[in-house]
Design an enzyme around this catalytic site. Sequence first.
Site, PDB file in Angstrom:
ATOM      1  N   HIS A 241       5.565  -8.005  18.182  1.00 20.90           N
ATOM      2  CA  HIS A 241       5.639  -8.351  16.760  1.00 20.90           C
ATOM      3  C   HIS A 241       6.980  -8.992  16.461  1.00 20.90           C
ATOM      4  CE1 HIS A 241       4.937  -8.122  12.441  1.00 20.90           C
ATOM      5  NE2 HIS A 241       6.189  -7.729  12.323  1.00 20.90           N
TER       6      HIS A 241
ATOM      7  N   ASP B 204      -1.868  -0.203   3.886  1.00 18.15           N
ATOM      8  CA  ASP B 204      -0.785  -1.183   3.967  1.00 18.15           C
ATOM      9  C   ASP B 204      -1.140  -2.457   3.218  1.00 18.15           C
ATOM     10  OD1 ASP B 204       1.689  -2.443   5.096  1.00 18.15           O
ATOM     11  OD2 ASP B 204       0.176  -3.747   5.987  1.00 18.15           O
TER      12      ASP B 204
ATOM     13  N   ARG C 187       4.267  -4.595  -3.123  1.00 16.12           N
ATOM     14  CA  ARG C 187       5.708  -4.745  -2.850  1.00 16.12           C
ATOM     15  C   ARG C 187       6.171  -6.147  -3.221  1.00 16.12           C
ATOM     16  NH1 ARG C 187       5.856  -4.008   3.012  1.00 16.12           N
ATOM     17  NH2 ARG C 187       7.998  -4.769   2.838  1.00 16.12           N
TER      18      ARG C 187
ATOM     19  N   SER D 145       5.118  -0.622   7.013  1.00 18.28           N
ATOM     20  CA  SER D 145       4.138  -1.700   6.980  1.00 18.28           C
ATOM     21  C   SER D 145       3.914  -2.275   8.380  1.00 18.28           C
ATOM     22  CB  SER D 145       4.610  -2.791   6.022  1.00 18.28           C
ATOM     23  OG  SER D 145       3.724  -3.890   6.027  1.00 18.28           O
TER      24      SER D 145
ATOM     25  N   LYS E 267       0.362  -1.069  11.204  1.00 14.94           N
ATOM     26  CA  LYS E 267      -0.596  -2.026  11.771  1.00 14.94           C
ATOM     27  C   LYS E 267      -0.534  -2.022  13.296  1.00 14.94           C
ATOM     28  CE  LYS E 267       0.844  -5.576   9.185  1.00 14.94           C
ATOM     29  NZ  LYS E 267       1.587  -5.147   8.000  1.00 14.94           N
TER      30      LYS E 267
END
Length: 434
Positions: free
Chosen positions: A82, A161, A168, A183, A187
Amino acid sequence: MNIQEIIAAKRDGLKHTREELNWLAKAAASGEAADYQLSAWLMAAYLHPLDAEETAWLTLAMADSGERLDLTGLPKPWVDKHSTGGVGDKTSIVLLPLLAACGLTVVKMSGRGLGITGGTVDKLSSVPGFRMDLSPEELKAQAKRIGLAITGQTPNLAPADKVLYALRDATATVGSVPLIVSSIMSKKIAGGAETLVLDVKSGSGAFMKTHDEAKVLAIALQNTAKRAGLNVRLAITDMSQPLGRTVGNALEVAEAAAVLTGNEVSRFQELCVDLCSLTLFAAGTVPDLESGRTKGLDALASGAALAKAEAWFEAQGADPSVIVRPDKLPSAPIRKRISAEQAGWIEKVDAESVGRAVVALGGGRERKDDVIDPAVGIEVHVEVGSRVESGEPLLTIHASSEGAAAQAEATVRAGLGISNSEVKRFNPILEFVN
């Protein structure tokens, strides 16, 4: 238990219980808690940040608010990667087939871009026919067959999320590190991987503008990943200048393809190999980072990574020849070159300026419902530390109209700097976080 009590507890700076955060995540996913109530809690959590334990509890609760992808039956090791997002960050398009070519199994969920940080979904969606809506069953079947699969975010994975993320953005609470961590990690946990490599961006084109801010986020991500039982490694990487020589969806796919075909030796390629090495080391398939680099470079040189990429594109509905024939990708009708007005060394190619110019061209979103033009973008012909002569090209703008190109030129020129003194080049990886 009710939402008013949970809001009041955090409003008053109290620590939540695990049960409270479990309830909150389920209420967000189910709609039991109204948006205005969740917004109130988000602001309370922004002003009184969650501690490390609360952050881990919220992360796991959000991951458990929907389905978890079960990768049982796929060859191990299972890995995921990520990035916290940046300008020109097309790393996943190279890294996924590179890791698969090195024997790892990669199943990844990716998001759309918003603002100056592009999304892998948008980049791959610029490839005609490329599907980003695979079901969990299709993801697993494809990963079992070729070692990699990718899809957009699905409503059944970490649905809490999805709700909190949108709120947000609307409530100016995006900057809370614990909320960012929960968040991202919810995931990743829902995605089923056991080993995770995180690329935390630092600089003007990233959310974290300084190295110190990026380090705080990296450590928080690391702490939560470990509490959740994930094997995690992190790198803080530079985003003060665009990553690579292109920004814009189809342009970035073409650049990634050039790396996979062995026709690109660059700062971007260097980062891809470094992240491959870090992932191989984290997964335990190489003894050290140098061995990982050698293995990654071999996979590129031998054509193994290219073969995986072609199999990947074909499996997800695209023409695999796009990788060696990038002229099949969308292209913009207008090209405008920006040249150096003096000789010297490049001291600044501001990533934020380039990113904002690409958004204005139509290559990114200012709002979630904006439609992207996959063909527009900017080629970056120089990097910090490059020597240029007067009249040499610095950037090329790919636009849909002359007016859009002129507007983009004004934006990017403000972000360029040339020095009379030599400027040091700096590495794409700023720090490994152990």
